[in-house]
Design an enzyme around this catalytic site. Structure first.
Site, PDB file in Angstrom:
ATOM      1  N   GLN A 112      26.104  93.380 -10.607  1.00 17.27           N
ATOM      2  CA  GLN A 112      26.041  94.863 -10.554  1.00 17.27           C
ATOM      3  C   GLN A 112      26.864  95.346  -9.696  1.00 17.27           C
ATOM      4  O   GLN A 112      27.203  96.531  -9.403  1.00 17.27           O
ATOM      5  CB  GLN A 112      24.549  95.156 -10.068  1.00 17.27           C
ATOM      6  CG  GLN A 112      23.404  94.906 -10.949  1.00 17.27           C
ATOM      7  CD  GLN A 112      22.049  94.954 -10.574  1.00 17.27           C
ATOM      8  OE1 GLN A 112      21.590  94.492  -9.440  1.00 17.27           O
ATOM      9  NE2 GLN A 112      21.301  95.926 -11.059  1.00 17.27           N
ATOM     10  N   HIS A 130      28.551  96.947 -13.828  1.00 14.82           N
ATOM     11  CA  HIS A 130      28.993  98.259 -13.497  1.00 14.82           C
ATOM     12  C   HIS A 130      30.626  98.613 -13.334  1.00 14.82           C
ATOM     13  O   HIS A 130      30.732  99.368 -12.631  1.00 14.82           O
ATOM     14  CB  HIS A 130      28.122  98.495 -12.245  1.00 14.82           C
ATOM     15  CG  HIS A 130      26.706  98.602 -12.485  1.00 14.82           C
ATOM     16  ND1 HIS A 130      25.780  98.559 -11.514  1.00 14.82           N
ATOM     17  CD2 HIS A 130      25.927  98.863 -13.581  1.00 14.82           C
ATOM     18  CE1 HIS A 130      24.270  98.645 -11.856  1.00 14.82           C
ATOM     19  NE2 HIS A 130      24.500  98.817 -13.159  1.00 14.82           N
ATOM     20  N   CYS A 138      44.207 105.304 -16.920  1.00 11.74           N
ATOM     21  CA  CYS A 138      44.749 106.792 -16.869  1.00 11.74           C
ATOM     22  C   CYS A 138      43.780 107.598 -17.621  1.00 11.74           C
ATOM     23  O   CYS A 138      43.053 107.042 -18.888  1.00 11.74           O
ATOM     24  CB  CYS A 138      46.096 106.905 -17.327  1.00 11.74           C
ATOM     25  SG  CYS A 138      46.669 108.280 -17.574  1.00 11.74           S
ATOM     26  N   GLY A 203      20.094  88.813  -4.315  1.00 16.77           N
ATOM     27  CA  GLY A 203      20.427  90.286  -3.731  1.00 16.77           C
ATOM     28  C   GLY A 203      20.529  91.396  -4.470  1.00 16.77           C
ATOM     29  O   GLY A 203      21.174  92.360  -4.598  1.00 16.77           O
TER      30      GLY A 203
HETATM   31 ZN   LIG Z   1      48.884 107.967 -18.151  1.00 17.04          ZN
END
Ligand SMILES: [Zn+2]
Length: 261
Positions: A112, A130, A138, A203
């Site tokens: 996670q 995650h 971008c 954990g």
């Molecule tokens: Zn870009």
């Protein structure tokens, strides 16, 4: 044994029991959460009292909608966490898991965490539920970049990282609140959970769905379950071995028993 059981004795029995299950397993899988990274100095940003919680609530500021509408708020909030992650080193728990994988005792790490510490420790087969801070994408042209050359300047100046191609805002490839889990990772994690003969929870308090449901899928198909976590989880009642302790202390102890008897 004739002596009355002491807590220390119970704990060493649990460690021995865990080692036996790991030695016998042919398709072991581990599921790790924030608790494996806190000994490396990375706070669990979902928990109260970590400092990151005060002020802007992470669920609001670390959400996809904030990222889209006010990216500077997200990047301000994320700066100290990114710095801690950037500078963190794997601890003894990460190293023990990498050793299990190298020696054929562990097939898959489902995590996670976004901090890449399993890979830094040497684990090869890591499914990041995650997302990851290893790369940035971008938001304009979708070109992906390795984080390494962007994170340093961002942590130092706080300036929003920009695409080298089109100057668009670069979003860390971490899953924000309100964002879908990466589908391929989710399928891979489910496949691993359904085919394993041993699931080790290390954990994780098993509070964040749907990942918290993976050990249940393993149990339903007859797998054994080891839970190592500081606090109780909803599946403690069904675990073969429960160790309520720090994973950075416990996992190396288990590894010692697995490798040296
Ligand atoms: Zn870009």
């Amino acid at each position: 044994m004739n002596e009355p059981a002491s807590p220390a004795l119970a704990s060493s029995t649990a460690i021995e029991d865990a080692a036996v299950l790991i030695r016998k397993a042919e398709r072991a899988v581990v599921l790790t959460g924030a608790g494996i990274s806190t000994p490396s100095g990375i706070p669990d940003f979902r928990s109260e009292g970590t400092g990151l919680w005060s002020g802007d609530e992470p669920m609001e500021v670390a959400s996809l909608s904030t990222f889209r509408t006010a990216p500077e708020r997200f990047f301000n909030w994320f700066q100290p966490l990114a710095s801690q992650i950037f500078n963190a080193q794997p601890n003894a728990a990460h190293l023990a898991l990498a050793e299990f994988e190298r020696s054929g005792h562990l097939r898959t790490v489902i995590t996670q965490n976004i901090d890449v510490l399993h890979q830094k420790a040497g684990s090869k087969h890591v499914v990041e539920m995650h997302g990851t801070l290893r790369t940035l994408t971008c938001t304009n042209c979708f070109k992906q970049f390795e984080s390494s050359s962007f994170l340093g300047p961002y942590i130092e100046t706080g300036k929003i990282p920009r695409c080298l191609n089109c100057n668009g805002i670069l979003k860390p490839d971490v899953i924000l609140f309100g964002e879908q889990l990466p589908q391929s990772a989710w399928y891979e994690a489910q496949r691993a959970a359904r085919h394993c003969d041993l699931m080790i929870v290390a954990g994780s308090s098993l509070e964040v769905l749907p990942v918290a449901g993976l050990p249940m899928q393993a149990l339903d198909r007859g797998a054994h379950l080891i839970i190592i976590n500081n606090t109780p989880t909803y599946l403690n009642v069904r675990a073969d071995v429960i160790i309520m302790d720090d994973v950075a202390i416990t996992l190396p102890e288990i590894a010692k028993r697995v490798f040296h008897g």
